[in-house]
Scaffold this motif. Sequence first.
Motif, PDB file in Angstrom:
ATOM      1  N   ALA A 147       0.826  -1.209   0.000  1.00 40.56           N
ATOM      2  CA  ALA A 147       0.000   0.000   0.000  1.00 40.56           C
ATOM      3  C   ALA A 147       0.862   1.260   0.000  1.00 40.56           C
ATOM      4  O   ALA A 147       0.529   2.251  -0.658  1.00 40.56           O
ATOM      5  CB  ALA A 147      -0.931  -0.010   1.211  1.00 40.56           C
ATOM      6  N   ALA A 154      -2.771  -1.291  -4.388  1.00 41.42           N
ATOM      7  CA  ALA A 154      -3.418  -1.729  -3.150  1.00 41.42           C
ATOM      8  C   ALA A 154      -4.938  -1.683  -3.283  1.00 41.42           C
ATOM      9  O   ALA A 154      -5.642  -2.576  -2.803  1.00 41.42           O
ATOM     10  CB  ALA A 154      -2.956  -0.853  -1.991  1.00 41.42           C
ATOM     11  N   ASP A 170      -4.599 -10.032   3.041  1.00 39.97           N
ATOM     12  CA  ASP A 170      -3.852  -8.952   3.695  1.00 39.97           C
ATOM     13  C   ASP A 170      -3.734  -9.162   5.198  1.00 39.97           C
ATOM     14  O   ASP A 170      -3.317  -8.253   5.925  1.00 39.97           O
ATOM     15  CB  ASP A 170      -4.492  -7.594   3.396  1.00 39.97           C
ATOM     16  CG  ASP A 170      -5.941  -7.508   3.876  1.00 39.97           C
ATOM     17  OD1 ASP A 170      -6.373  -8.410   4.624  1.00 39.97           O
ATOM     18  OD2 ASP A 170      -6.634  -6.550   3.503  1.00 39.97           O
TER      19      ASP A 170
END
Length: 236
Positions: A147, A154, A170
């Motif tokens: 990210a 992301a 994630d």
Amino acid sequence: MTALGPYIPPVDEVKTRNRRRLATIGTYLWALMPLLTCGFGAPIAFATALARRRDTWTILALVVHSSLLIAACSVIGSFGEYPPLWVDVIFTVSLSVTSLASTVQLLLIRSAVWAPPARLQVPVARLSSAEVVDRARKLRDQARRTAEADPMLAKRLGIGRPDLPRQFDDGGLVDLNHAPLPVLMSLPGVTERSARQIQDWVAQSGPFGSLGEVMLVIEISPTFEHHLREYCVFIP
């Protein structure tokens, strides 16, 4: 940029269906090979079946149909260039019987011969609770790095958005700037009131950049800061 974590590219359903359709057509053409070749393709078709699915009936069918073809060709060949009519009749009947019977047999065993191979069941070692927690933490760290390096990637991967269909793991992150109300409320210490405050602040003042900013303006008890730091991600 290469995505971190166990990301699997989405499957093209249209191409998959087309491949399956073509494969099915191919298996029917294989089963019709004796009929399309006047019986001469029967040994080839049964040999293919035997290579994929070895059983007694397939071996027997291969032997019988091959023997009929060899016998018919030998008989008509022994009479030279102009065999008598009865030999022609026997030869034609033999080919017809071979082509029809073998085609019916191949159609009956088509599904079994061309069935997809069974998936090998690989035993998976059971992880302890500590190993599960450690693995999830590593996945969160990887997702955060993704990210930070590429926010657009992301977003495409759905990092911090468990409410979206996705294949990227994630580790349980939540994007405070984009997650819906129920997801925000799943975080420790985040009530419905504070979740709405987060959404209102993002809508009016723009996305948060860190947990410190959130703790300054949102009504969340400081005792939950450590837990939130573990699960929050801030994607602009």
